[in-house]
Enzyme design. Structure first.
Site, short mmCIF file in Angstrom:
data_model
loop_
_atom_site.label_atom_id
_atom_site.label_comp_id
_atom_site.label_asym_id
_atom_site.label_seq_id
_atom_site.Cartn_x
_atom_site.Cartn_y
_atom_site.Cartn_z
N GLY A 101 1.45 3.13 -4.71
CA GLY A 101 0.86 3.21 -3.38
C GLY A 101 0.29 1.88 -2.92
N CYS A 102 -0.33 1.16 -3.83
CA CYS A 102 -0.93 -0.13 -3.47
C CYS A 102 0.14 -1.17 -3.15
CB CYS A 102 -1.83 -0.61 -4.61
SG CYS A 102 -3.19 0.54 -4.93
N THR A 103 1.26 -1.09 -3.84
CA THR A 103 2.37 -2.00 -3.56
C THR A 103 2.96 -1.71 -2.18
OG1 THR A 103 2.87 -2.28 -5.90
CG2 THR A 103 4.65 -2.77 -4.35
#
Length: 192
Positions: free
Chosen positions: A87-89
């Protein structure tokens, strides 16, 4: 029945947010997440109109960044849980892919997590991120912005984005985020 549903939702949230797999039983998940909430320790992000807390911290390359030095400029400050997780990527790449539009509007973008400079450097290089990531290793910024979370003894930043005006007033707060379109969603709302 409700407890099982809550555990499922929390498990899904954790997996999407951090790309981690929960291995604890439903009961222990509820205990570790719901009890702190009942005790009033659940973070409540700052609100529109609040003054954004100032901070001084190192960025990806060790440069000192102080929010007050951006007076008169709009700043997008996005908090995320952990470098190089799914998700952060997606969220970071969303900002990367829209970064030129932010620059053309005079908007500064900072990503913030509790990861250290080396982790940020590796994440930046792997995904060719053109904006600074702030190394909030002690969680001071996340605490000041009321987005610090704790799960199973590990601290991380809750996924929240602030749009901060040139007067350091918070203009927008995003707590419900579609990671792969987040940066373009913000631009569309700013343009409206």
């Amino acid at each position: 029945m409700l407890q099982n549903f809550v555990a499922f939702v929390l498990s899904l949230f954790w997996n999407v947010t951090c790309g981690a797999t929960l291995t604890k039983s439903t009961e222990s998940v509820l205990q570790s997440v719901m009890i702190p909430y009942k005790q009033g320790s659940e973070p409540m992000p700052l609100s529109v109109g609040d003054t954004a807390p100032n901070f001084t911290v190192k960025d990806t390359i060790g440069k000192t960044v102080t929010l007050s030095e951006y007076a008169g400029k709009t700043v997008v400050l996005y908090f995320y849980p952990k470098d190089d997780t799914p998700g952060c990527t997606k969220e970071a790449c969303s900002f990367r892919d829209n970064y030129e539009q932010y620059l053309s509007q005079g908007i500064t973008v900072f990503g913030v997590s509790l990861d250290d400079e080396l982790s940020h450097q590796q994440f930046t290089e792997k995904f060719n991120l053109p904006f600074p990531l702030l190394a909030d290793v002690d969680g001071a910024i996340a605490k000041a912005y009321d987005v610090i979370m704790e799960r199973n003894g590990t601290l991380y930043a809750q996924r929240v984005t602030y749009v901060i005006g040139g007067d350091r007033k918070i203009e927008k707060v995003y707590t419900s985020i579609q990671t792969d379109t987040h940066a373009s969603d913000i631009l569309a709302e700013i343009a409206a």
